[in-house]
Design a protein around this motif. Sequence first.
Motif, PDB file in Angstrom:
ATOM      1  N   SER A   3       0.855  -1.189   0.000  1.00  0.00           N
ATOM      2  CA  SER A   3       0.000   0.000   0.000  1.00  0.00           C
ATOM      3  C   SER A   3       0.888   1.235   0.000  1.00  0.00           C
ATOM      4  O   SER A   3       2.094   1.137   0.232  1.00  0.00           O
ATOM      5  N   GLY A   4       0.264   2.377  -0.274  1.00  0.00           N
ATOM      6  CA  GLY A   4       0.994   3.637  -0.193  1.00  0.00           C
ATOM      7  C   GLY A   4       1.377   4.242  -1.523  1.00  0.00           C
ATOM      8  O   GLY A   4       1.928   5.345  -1.566  1.00  0.00           O
ATOM      9  N   GLY A   5       1.111   3.539  -2.605  1.00  0.00           N
ATOM     10  CA  GLY A   5       1.420   4.100  -3.907  1.00  0.00           C
ATOM     11  C   GLY A   5       0.473   5.233  -4.255  1.00  0.00           C
ATOM     12  O   GLY A   5      -0.509   5.497  -3.557  1.00  0.00           O
ATOM     13  N   GLY A   6       0.773   5.909  -5.353  1.00  0.00           N
ATOM     14  CA  GLY A   6      -0.076   7.004  -5.787  1.00  0.00           C
ATOM     15  C   GLY A   6       0.606   7.892  -6.792  1.00  0.00           C
ATOM     16  O   GLY A   6       1.648   7.529  -7.347  1.00  0.00           O
ATOM     17  N   LEU A   7       0.006   9.046  -7.019  1.00  0.00           N
ATOM     18  CA  LEU A   7       0.526  10.037  -7.958  1.00  0.00           C
ATOM     19  C   LEU A   7       1.184  11.160  -7.163  1.00  0.00           C
ATOM     20  O   LEU A   7       0.580  11.713  -6.240  1.00  0.00           O
ATOM     21  N   VAL A   8       2.401  11.494  -7.544  1.00  0.00           N
ATOM     22  CA  VAL A   8       3.137  12.542  -6.845  1.00  0.00           C
ATOM     23  C   VAL A   8       3.951  13.329  -7.862  1.00  0.00           C
ATOM     24  O   VAL A   8       4.347  12.783  -8.902  1.00  0.00           O
ATOM     25  N   GLN A   9       4.183  14.586  -7.567  1.00  0.00           N
ATOM     26  CA  GLN A   9       5.015  15.403  -8.448  1.00  0.00           C
ATOM     27  C   GLN A   9       6.489  15.097  -8.218  1.00  0.00           C
ATOM     28  O   GLN A   9       6.895  14.643  -7.136  1.00  0.00           O
ATOM     29  N   ALA A  10       7.275  15.350  -9.235  1.00  0.00           N
ATOM     30  CA  ALA A  10       8.720  15.180  -9.112  1.00  0.00           C
ATOM     31  C   ALA A  10       9.239  15.990  -7.925  1.00  0.00           C
ATOM     32  O   ALA A  10       8.820  17.123  -7.709  1.00  0.00           O
ATOM     33  N   GLY A  11      10.127  15.365  -7.170  1.00  0.00           N
ATOM     34  CA  GLY A  11      10.656  15.990  -5.973  1.00  0.00           C
ATOM     35  C   GLY A  11       9.886  15.640  -4.710  1.00  0.00           C
ATOM     36  O   GLY A  11      10.350  15.930  -3.604  1.00  0.00           O
ATOM     37  N   GLY A  12       8.733  15.027  -4.886  1.00  0.00           N
ATOM     38  CA  GLY A  12       7.910  14.661  -3.752  1.00  0.00           C
ATOM     39  C   GLY A  12       8.328  13.348  -3.113  1.00  0.00           C
ATOM     40  O   GLY A  12       9.333  12.743  -3.482  1.00  0.00           O
ATOM     41  N   SER A  13       7.518  12.925  -2.137  1.00  0.00           N
ATOM     42  CA  SER A  13       7.828  11.721  -1.370  1.00  0.00           C
ATOM     43  C   SER A  13       6.603  10.816  -1.267  1.00  0.00           C
ATOM     44  O   SER A  13       5.465  11.288  -1.301  1.00  0.00           O
ATOM     45  N   LEU A  14       6.871   9.549  -1.135  1.00  0.00           N
ATOM     46  CA  LEU A  14       5.854   8.549  -0.831  1.00  0.00           C
ATOM     47  C   LEU A  14       6.474   7.521   0.105  1.00  0.00           C
ATOM     48  O   LEU A  14       7.686   7.293   0.069  1.00  0.00           O
ATOM     49  N   ARG A  15       5.617   6.902   0.900  1.00  0.00           N
ATOM     50  CA  ARG A  15       6.060   5.818   1.754  1.00  0.00           C
ATOM     51  C   ARG A  15       5.235   4.589   1.444  1.00  0.00           C
ATOM     52  O   ARG A  15       4.017   4.587   1.659  1.00  0.00           O
ATOM     53  N   LEU A  16       5.882   3.563   0.937  1.00  0.00           N
ATOM     54  CA  LEU A  16       5.217   2.302   0.662  1.00  0.00           C
ATOM     55  C   LEU A  16       5.293   1.408   1.882  1.00  0.00           C
ATOM     56  O   LEU A  16       6.292   1.397   2.600  1.00  0.00           O
ATOM     57  N   SER A  17       4.239   0.657   2.087  1.00  0.00           N
ATOM     58  CA  SER A  17       4.197  -0.331   3.158  1.00  0.00           C
ATOM     59  C   SER A  17       3.881  -1.687   2.559  1.00  0.00           C
ATOM     60  O   SER A  17       3.168  -1.794   1.559  1.00  0.00           O
ATOM     61  N   CYS A  18       4.381  -2.714   3.196  1.00  0.00           N
ATOM     62  CA  CYS A  18       4.099  -4.084   2.786  1.00  0.00           C
ATOM     63  C   CYS A  18       3.788  -4.868   4.056  1.00  0.00           C
ATOM     64  O   CYS A  18       4.682  -5.119   4.872  1.00  0.00           O
ATOM     65  N   ALA A  19       2.518  -5.201   4.208  1.00  0.00           N
ATOM     66  CA  ALA A  19       2.079  -5.930   5.393  1.00  0.00           C
ATOM     67  C   ALA A  19       2.063  -7.420   5.096  1.00  0.00           C
ATOM     68  O   ALA A  19       1.536  -7.855   4.062  1.00  0.00           O
ATOM     69  N   ALA A  20       2.634  -8.185   6.003  1.00  0.00           N
ATOM     70  CA  ALA A  20       2.737  -9.632   5.814  1.00  0.00           C
ATOM     71  C   ALA A  20       1.877 -10.376   6.813  1.00  0.00           C
ATOM     72  O   ALA A  20       1.752  -9.975   7.974  1.00  0.00           O
TER      73      ALA A  20
END
Length: 122
Positions: free
Chosen positions: A7-24
Amino acid sequence: QVQLVESGGGLVQAGGSLRLSCAASGRTFSSYAMGWFRQAPGKERDIVSTISWSGGSTYYADSVKGRFTISRDNAKNTVYLQMNSLKPEDTAVYYCAAGSRSYRDSRGYDYWGQGTQVTVSS
C-alpha cells in the motif's frame, strides 16, 4: 506461507515523497529477508532495495541510493520503503517480496505482493 499486501502508492510530483508499506501475514515474517522490486511498462522487474531478516543489512540499487530508505518492523509484520526526491523515472509498479535471503535477483524470492502503482509527474 506468507501473504504480502502493498500500500501507499499514488501520484506525486517530481521531488515529492511517498512511503510504501508491505504488510505480511503469518508468524514467520521475522525469519524472511524482504525485497522491493519495481517494473515499468515494457521493462523487466528490477531490484530496488533489500533488507535482511533482522534489518541489520540493507542494499539499494544505484538509481535510488541516497533517496530511498528501506526499513522493517517485525513486531508489526511490515516492511517500508520511504521514497524521497522522486523522479519521473521512478514511475513503476512496486512489489514487495519475501525470501530466505536478501537476493538481488527476483528469482530468489518465494512470496510476492500484488504490487502498488507509483506515478511521478514531471
